[in-house]
Motif scaffolding. Structure first.
Motif, PDB file in Angstrom:
ATOM      1  N   VAL A  38      -3.902  19.702  -6.188  1.00  0.00           N
ATOM      2  CA  VAL A  38      -3.950  20.615  -7.335  1.00  0.00           C
ATOM      3  C   VAL A  38      -5.341  20.499  -7.949  1.00  0.00           C
ATOM      4  O   VAL A  38      -6.090  19.550  -7.661  1.00  0.00           O
ATOM      5  N   GLU A  39      -5.679  21.448  -8.796  1.00  0.00           N
ATOM      6  CA  GLU A  39      -7.035  21.464  -9.344  1.00  0.00           C
ATOM      7  C   GLU A  39      -7.391  20.181 -10.090  1.00  0.00           C
ATOM      8  O   GLU A  39      -8.540  19.738 -10.067  1.00  0.00           O
ATOM      9  N   ALA A  40      -6.419  19.537 -10.713  1.00  0.00           N
ATOM     10  CA  ALA A  40      -6.691  18.288 -11.438  1.00  0.00           C
ATOM     11  C   ALA A  40      -7.149  17.166 -10.515  1.00  0.00           C
ATOM     12  O   ALA A  40      -7.746  16.182 -10.970  1.00  0.00           O
ATOM     13  N   ASP A  41      -6.899  17.294  -9.202  1.00  0.00           N
ATOM     14  CA  ASP A  41      -7.329  16.278  -8.232  1.00  0.00           C
ATOM     15  C   ASP A  41      -8.795  16.409  -7.847  1.00  0.00           C
ATOM     16  O   ASP A  41      -9.363  15.484  -7.247  1.00  0.00           O
ATOM     17  N   LEU A  42      -9.409  17.525  -8.165  1.00  0.00           N
ATOM     18  CA  LEU A  42     -10.750  17.799  -7.653  1.00  0.00           C
ATOM     19  C   LEU A  42     -11.807  16.771  -8.063  1.00  0.00           C
ATOM     20  O   LEU A  42     -12.652  16.417  -7.233  1.00  0.00           O
ATOM     21  N   PRO A  43     -11.809  16.231  -9.288  1.00  0.00           N
ATOM     22  CA  PRO A  43     -12.808  15.191  -9.575  1.00  0.00           C
ATOM     23  C   PRO A  43     -12.663  13.956  -8.680  1.00  0.00           C
ATOM     24  O   PRO A  43     -13.660  13.376  -8.248  1.00  0.00           O
ATOM     25  N   TRP A  44     -11.419  13.559  -8.384  1.00  0.00           N
ATOM     26  CA  TRP A  44     -11.196  12.428  -7.472  1.00  0.00           C
ATOM     27  C   TRP A  44     -11.719  12.766  -6.076  1.00  0.00           C
ATOM     28  O   TRP A  44     -12.372  11.947  -5.422  1.00  0.00           O
ATOM     29  N   ILE A  45     -11.387  13.957  -5.602  1.00  0.00           N
ATOM     30  CA  ILE A  45     -11.800  14.397  -4.268  1.00  0.00           C
ATOM     31  C   ILE A  45     -13.320  14.406  -4.170  1.00  0.00           C
ATOM     32  O   ILE A  45     -13.902  13.927  -3.196  1.00  0.00           O
ATOM     33  N   PRO A  50       1.007   5.229  -6.504  1.00  0.00           N
ATOM     34  CA  PRO A  50       1.989   5.266  -7.599  1.00  0.00           C
ATOM     35  C   PRO A  50       1.339   5.279  -8.984  1.00  0.00           C
ATOM     36  O   PRO A  50       1.917   5.788  -9.934  1.00  0.00           O
ATOM     37  N   SER A  51       0.127   4.742  -9.102  1.00  0.00           N
ATOM     38  CA  SER A  51      -0.549   4.738 -10.400  1.00  0.00           C
ATOM     39  C   SER A  51      -1.368   6.000 -10.657  1.00  0.00           C
ATOM     40  O   SER A  51      -2.060   6.099 -11.670  1.00  0.00           O
ATOM     41  N   GLY A  52      -1.305   6.978  -9.725  1.00  0.00           N
ATOM     42  CA  GLY A  52      -1.985   8.248  -9.930  1.00  0.00           C
ATOM     43  C   GLY A  52      -3.396   8.330  -9.390  1.00  0.00           C
ATOM     44  O   GLY A  52      -4.104   9.304  -9.635  1.00  0.00           O
ATOM     45  N   VAL A  53      -3.823   7.341  -8.635  1.00  0.00           N
ATOM     46  CA  VAL A  53      -5.162   7.350  -8.038  1.00  0.00           C
ATOM     47  C   VAL A  53      -5.117   8.114  -6.717  1.00  0.00           C
ATOM     48  O   VAL A  53      -4.224   7.900  -5.902  1.00  0.00           O
ATOM     49  N   ILE A  54      -6.068   9.013  -6.513  1.00  0.00           N
ATOM     50  CA  ILE A  54      -6.168   9.728  -5.240  1.00  0.00           C
ATOM     51  C   ILE A  54      -6.877   8.808  -4.255  1.00  0.00           C
ATOM     52  O   ILE A  54      -8.020   8.403  -4.461  1.00  0.00           O
ATOM     53  N   LEU A  55      -6.172   8.492  -3.173  1.00  0.00           N
ATOM     54  CA  LEU A  55      -6.671   7.541  -2.173  1.00  0.00           C
ATOM     55  C   LEU A  55      -7.414   8.221  -1.033  1.00  0.00           C
ATOM     56  O   LEU A  55      -8.206   7.588  -0.337  1.00  0.00           O
ATOM     57  N   GLY A  56      -7.127   9.499  -0.804  1.00  0.00           N
ATOM     58  CA  GLY A  56      -7.759  10.232   0.280  1.00  0.00           C
ATOM     59  C   GLY A  56      -7.322  11.673   0.243  1.00  0.00           C
ATOM     60  O   GLY A  56      -6.400  12.045  -0.507  1.00  0.00           O
ATOM     61  N   PHE A  57      -7.975  12.487   1.060  1.00  0.00           N
ATOM     62  CA  PHE A  57      -7.618  13.908   1.117  1.00  0.00           C
ATOM     63  C   PHE A  57      -7.885  14.456   2.507  1.00  0.00           C
ATOM     64  O   PHE A  57      -8.632  13.874   3.300  1.00  0.00           O
ATOM     65  N   ALA A  58      -7.234  15.580   2.792  1.00  0.00           N
ATOM     66  CA  ALA A  58      -7.397  16.254   4.083  1.00  0.00           C
ATOM     67  C   ALA A  58      -7.180  17.741   3.871  1.00  0.00           C
ATOM     68  O   ALA A  58      -6.314  18.146   3.085  1.00  0.00           O
ATOM     69  N   PHE A  99       0.867  -1.177   0.000  1.00  0.00           N
ATOM     70  CA  PHE A  99       0.000   0.000   0.000  1.00  0.00           C
ATOM     71  C   PHE A  99       0.905   1.228   0.000  1.00  0.00           C
ATOM     72  O   PHE A  99       1.391   1.655   1.040  1.00  0.00           O
ATOM     73  N   ALA A 100       1.162   1.764  -1.165  1.00  0.00           N
ATOM     74  CA  ALA A 100       2.099   2.868  -1.315  1.00  0.00           C
ATOM     75  C   ALA A 100       1.352   4.135  -1.726  1.00  0.00           C
ATOM     76  O   ALA A 100       0.341   4.071  -2.427  1.00  0.00           O
ATOM     77  N   TYR A 101       1.879   5.260  -1.298  1.00  0.00           N
ATOM     78  CA  TYR A 101       1.272   6.545  -1.638  1.00  0.00           C
ATOM     79  C   TYR A 101       2.276   7.662  -1.363  1.00  0.00           C
ATOM     80  O   TYR A 101       3.267   7.473  -0.661  1.00  0.00           O
ATOM     81  N   GLU A 102       1.971   8.809  -1.917  1.00  0.00           N
ATOM     82  CA  GLU A 102       2.727  10.034  -1.661  1.00  0.00           C
ATOM     83  C   GLU A 102       1.740  11.065  -1.141  1.00  0.00           C
ATOM     84  O   GLU A 102       0.639  11.199  -1.685  1.00  0.00           O
ATOM     85  N   ILE A 103       2.110  11.780  -0.093  1.00  0.00           N
ATOM     86  CA  ILE A 103       1.290  12.880   0.410  1.00  0.00           C
ATOM     87  C   ILE A 103       1.813  14.155  -0.235  1.00  0.00           C
ATOM     88  O   ILE A 103       3.008  14.434  -0.196  1.00  0.00           O
ATOM     89  N   LEU A 148     -11.141   9.289   3.249  1.00  0.00           N
ATOM     90  CA  LEU A 148     -10.384   8.262   2.532  1.00  0.00           C
ATOM     91  C   LEU A 148     -11.296   7.519   1.569  1.00  0.00           C
ATOM     92  O   LEU A 148     -12.458   7.260   1.893  1.00  0.00           O
ATOM     93  N   GLY A 149     -10.751   7.154   0.420  1.00  0.00           N
ATOM     94  CA  GLY A 149     -11.497   6.300  -0.488  1.00  0.00           C
ATOM     95  C   GLY A 149     -11.807   4.992   0.207  1.00  0.00           C
ATOM     96  O   GLY A 149     -11.041   4.535   1.062  1.00  0.00           O
ATOM     97  N   PRO A 150     -12.917   4.342  -0.128  1.00  0.00           N
ATOM     98  CA  PRO A 150     -13.319   3.111   0.565  1.00  0.00           C
ATOM     99  C   PRO A 150     -12.236   2.034   0.593  1.00  0.00           C
ATOM    100  O   PRO A 150     -12.102   1.320   1.576  1.00  0.00           O
ATOM    101  N   GLY A 151     -11.421   1.912  -0.439  1.00  0.00           N
ATOM    102  CA  GLY A 151     -10.377   0.895  -0.471  1.00  0.00           C
ATOM    103  C   GLY A 151      -9.127   1.276   0.301  1.00  0.00           C
ATOM    104  O   GLY A 151      -8.206   0.469   0.422  1.00  0.00           O
ATOM    105  N   ALA A 152      -9.080   2.497   0.842  1.00  0.00           N
ATOM    106  CA  ALA A 152      -7.881   2.975   1.535  1.00  0.00           C
ATOM    107  C   ALA A 152      -8.066   3.055   3.042  1.00  0.00           C
ATOM    108  O   ALA A 152      -7.177   3.499   3.758  1.00  0.00           O
TER     109      ALA A 152
END
Length: 195
Positions: free
Chosen positions: A34-41, A86-94, A26-30, A115-119
């Motif tokens: 950015v605005e491109a993340d808003l649809p995921w959020i 790592p694949s560019g999926v937003i897993l969660g936000f704060a 389970f890897a991620y970067e905090i 957090l996304g349900p899978g995270a």
């Protein structure tokens, strides 16, 4: 039917079985959103709007609404973080947002973590909260308020307690969602400068 169809399946002894595939890491970067993340959020948040009482919102967020909120947070210099796989999926936000609009409240914010349900259940909420508090301190914020549903959000209450939030009050029957009354638990943490 043939008689062999009813025979129990034989299981190979452990030493002859293929090794189990390792669990994916389970890897991620905090990072700052950015605005491109808003649809995921929006999709993560709207999952909770439709399926839980951890938010009292009953209508899904629109991208227009979220863009306005995001722009205000950026203008104030407050943190808005995402966890990206790592694949560019937003897993969660704060993020933190002004507690109240009056000027005297300018050093006090309310935090939000989703957090996304899978995270969930993997420690990501803890990492996001830790980073959010550190970046809020760096932004000059002095007080952080958490407003948490009194039912269905026990994990959130426990997480905030681990970071030194203290309960400052409860309000019963202040929200009505899914045909039932809900209350809130209010928690607060003072951000002191690190020595």
């Amino acid at each position: 039917m043939l008689e062999e169809e009813y025979q129990p399946r034989r299981v190979l002894p452990p030493h002859l079985r293929a090794p189990a595939a390792p669990e994916p890491v389970f890897a991620y970067e905090i990072r700052e959103a950015v605005e491109a993340d808003l649809p995921w959020i929006r999709e993560i948040y709207n999952h909770y709007v439709a399926n839980s009482t951890v938010t009292f919102d009953e209508k899904p967020w629109t991208l227009r609404f979220l863009r306005t909120k995001f722009a205000k947070i950026r203008k104030l210099g407050h943190p808005f973080l995402v966890a990206e796989s790592p694949s560019g999926v937003i897993l969660g936000f704060a993020y933190v947002y002004p507690w109240k609009e009056k000027a005297a409240y300018r050093f006090t914010v309310e935090n939000s973590i989703y957090l996304g349900p899978g995270a969930t259940g993997k420690g990501l909420g803890r990492v996001l909260l830790e980073q959010l508090l550190e970046r809020s301190r760096e932004a000059g914020i002095k007080e952080v308020i958490a407003v948490i549903a009194d039912r269905g959000a026990e994990a959130s209450i426990a997480l905030h307690e681990q970071f030194g939030f203290v309960e400052t009050g409860r309000m019963a029957r202040v929200g009505f969602k899914f045909e039932r009354w809900l209350g809130i638990v209010m928690m607060q943490k003072s951000l002191k400068k690190k020595r």
